[in-house]
Design a protein around this motif. Sequence first.
Motif, short mmCIF file in Angstrom:
data_model
loop_
_atom_site.label_atom_id
_atom_site.label_comp_id
_atom_site.label_asym_id
_atom_site.label_seq_id
_atom_site.Cartn_x
_atom_site.Cartn_y
_atom_site.Cartn_z
N UNK A 334 11.01 18.94 -41.58
CA UNK A 334 12.28 19.40 -41.00
C UNK A 334 12.27 20.92 -40.93
N UNK A 335 12.70 21.45 -39.78
CA UNK A 335 12.81 22.90 -39.61
C UNK A 335 14.21 23.23 -39.10
N UNK A 336 14.87 24.16 -39.78
CA UNK A 336 16.20 24.62 -39.38
C UNK A 336 16.08 26.04 -38.83
N UNK A 337 16.75 26.29 -37.70
CA UNK A 337 16.81 27.62 -37.11
C UNK A 337 18.28 28.01 -36.98
N UNK A 338 18.61 29.23 -37.43
CA UNK A 338 19.99 29.68 -37.48
C UNK A 338 20.30 30.60 -36.30
N UNK A 339 21.40 30.34 -35.62
CA UNK A 339 21.89 31.24 -34.55
C UNK A 339 22.99 32.11 -35.13
N UNK A 340 22.85 33.43 -34.94
CA UNK A 340 23.79 34.37 -35.56
C UNK A 340 24.49 35.22 -34.50
N UNK A 341 25.57 35.85 -34.91
CA UNK A 341 26.33 36.74 -34.04
C UNK A 341 25.58 38.05 -33.85
N UNK A 342 25.69 38.65 -32.66
CA UNK A 342 25.08 39.96 -32.40
C UNK A 342 25.60 40.99 -33.38
N UNK A 343 24.68 41.78 -33.97
CA UNK A 343 25.07 42.79 -34.95
C UNK A 343 24.87 42.35 -36.38
N UNK A 362 19.68 15.62 -28.68
CA UNK A 362 18.26 15.29 -28.66
C UNK A 362 17.96 14.43 -29.88
N UNK A 363 17.33 13.27 -29.72
CA UNK A 363 17.00 12.43 -30.88
C UNK A 363 16.15 13.21 -31.89
N UNK A 364 16.52 13.09 -33.17
CA UNK A 364 15.77 13.79 -34.21
C UNK A 364 16.18 15.23 -34.40
N UNK A 365 17.24 15.68 -33.71
CA UNK A 365 17.76 17.05 -33.90
C UNK A 365 19.25 17.00 -34.19
N UNK A 390 18.67 21.74 -36.84
CA UNK A 390 17.59 21.15 -37.63
C UNK A 390 16.92 20.07 -36.79
N UNK A 391 15.59 20.05 -36.80
CA UNK A 391 14.84 19.01 -36.10
C UNK A 391 13.76 18.45 -37.01
N UNK A 392 13.50 17.16 -36.84
CA UNK A 392 12.35 16.52 -37.49
C UNK A 392 11.13 16.69 -36.60
N UNK A 393 9.96 16.67 -37.20
CA UNK A 393 8.72 16.71 -36.42
C UNK A 393 7.56 16.22 -37.25
#
Length: 429
Positions: A334-343, A362-365, A390-393
């Motif tokens: 599992x991999x998680x990627x965070x989206x943040x506010x500018x600044x 999307x299946x698995x996300x 988060x997505x599985x792979x």
Amino acid sequence: MKILLVGSGGREHTLAWKLKQSNKCEALFIAPGNAGTALTGTNLDVQINDFEGLSAACLQHSIEMVIVGPEEPLVKGITDFFKNDPNTAHIHIIGPSGEAAQLEGSKAFAKAFMKKYDIPTAAYEKFNEENYTEGVEYIRSHSLPIVLKADGLAAGKGVVICNSHLEALAEFELMVLRSKFGEAGRRVIVEEFLQGIEMSVFVLTDGKDYVLLPEAKDYKKIGEGDKGLNTGGMGAVSPVPFFDEELKKKITEKIIKPTIAGLQKEQLDYKGFVFIGLIVENNEAKVIEYNCRLGDPETEVVIPRLQNDLVDLLLATSQGRINEIEIDTDPSTAVAVVAVSGGYPGNYEKGKVIEGLDSVEIPGSFVFHSGTKKNKEEIVTNGGRVLVVTSYGENIQEAAEQSTYLLEQLYFEDIYFRSDIGFEFTNNG
């Protein structure tokens, strides 16, 4: 069972998502929650440190279990508050007592605990205004780099790594004499810098026994390639490729077992998560810090890989039956990627409309909300860290690419995320 989850971040949305999958979860309330937790349960307009308000909500909604997400209410004694009130003493509460939560609430407490129970960690000394001049001399003669840590809670910002004595002395003065991190930083731990790779292990304990949850590695720096300012975390991966059976055994024997045994010997009331931040070099681990709750964004990879019924697991923790539980882990990555506010992690604006949430599936996300809120019919940004995908792979690269692809389908003004989470374990690294 009627459950109240305290908190409002990505950790809480992930826990809410998992709790809702249990057929034992009759009703789920989140205080105060966010726009994502509102999709899994009922948000309550009560803040995390309003113990009276949380208690009243429990009585109003016949709550049988309280799960405390963030560290601040735990360090301030929410568990003691509930247990000492005859009206709420019957409620299962997941989280250590205020005294036990000092493992996170005070770096000096944690260091003394590790020293007493022979748990490997960095060499250190502690200083405050009273022995400030001794601290200055200690720093002047210390090898470089040198690490300064605020003793108390500083919202993840109380650690400074200094590459020169001049910089270290300036930071020391700012912390102790000028309250750079408030009262939390007027007591400072000065410790050696540990070389190696960071990772985290997560334990759930009933105070006597424990279970080991999936491990994780998070990415603190704002910039690609782990450069730039520290943040609350820009992503995480689980499992950690170098966490082999040999390292796992060493960490279990030298760190986890002595920690749980130490809690017992100190007669600390601890029913909840212990999150142990580690640094690993040459297949040997040392403790950087303890946390008395799950991490964020580590929760967003640890909990999706956990196949056990979470309500069962937490009930066994509260009832002192954790030795009956065997952890079942999904073998997927599992991999998680965070989206943040500018600044972020500096100044940023809130209230930006988030687009694409309805159309992306999307299946698995999974899309977990961190800093979001509902504004009429729209979901808007309400924090520095806004969304976590988060997505599985089959492996880190596949899962990371899936999470990144999904984030590219979402939009808010000045959205930013790292596209290299897990980079050192992929072909692109």
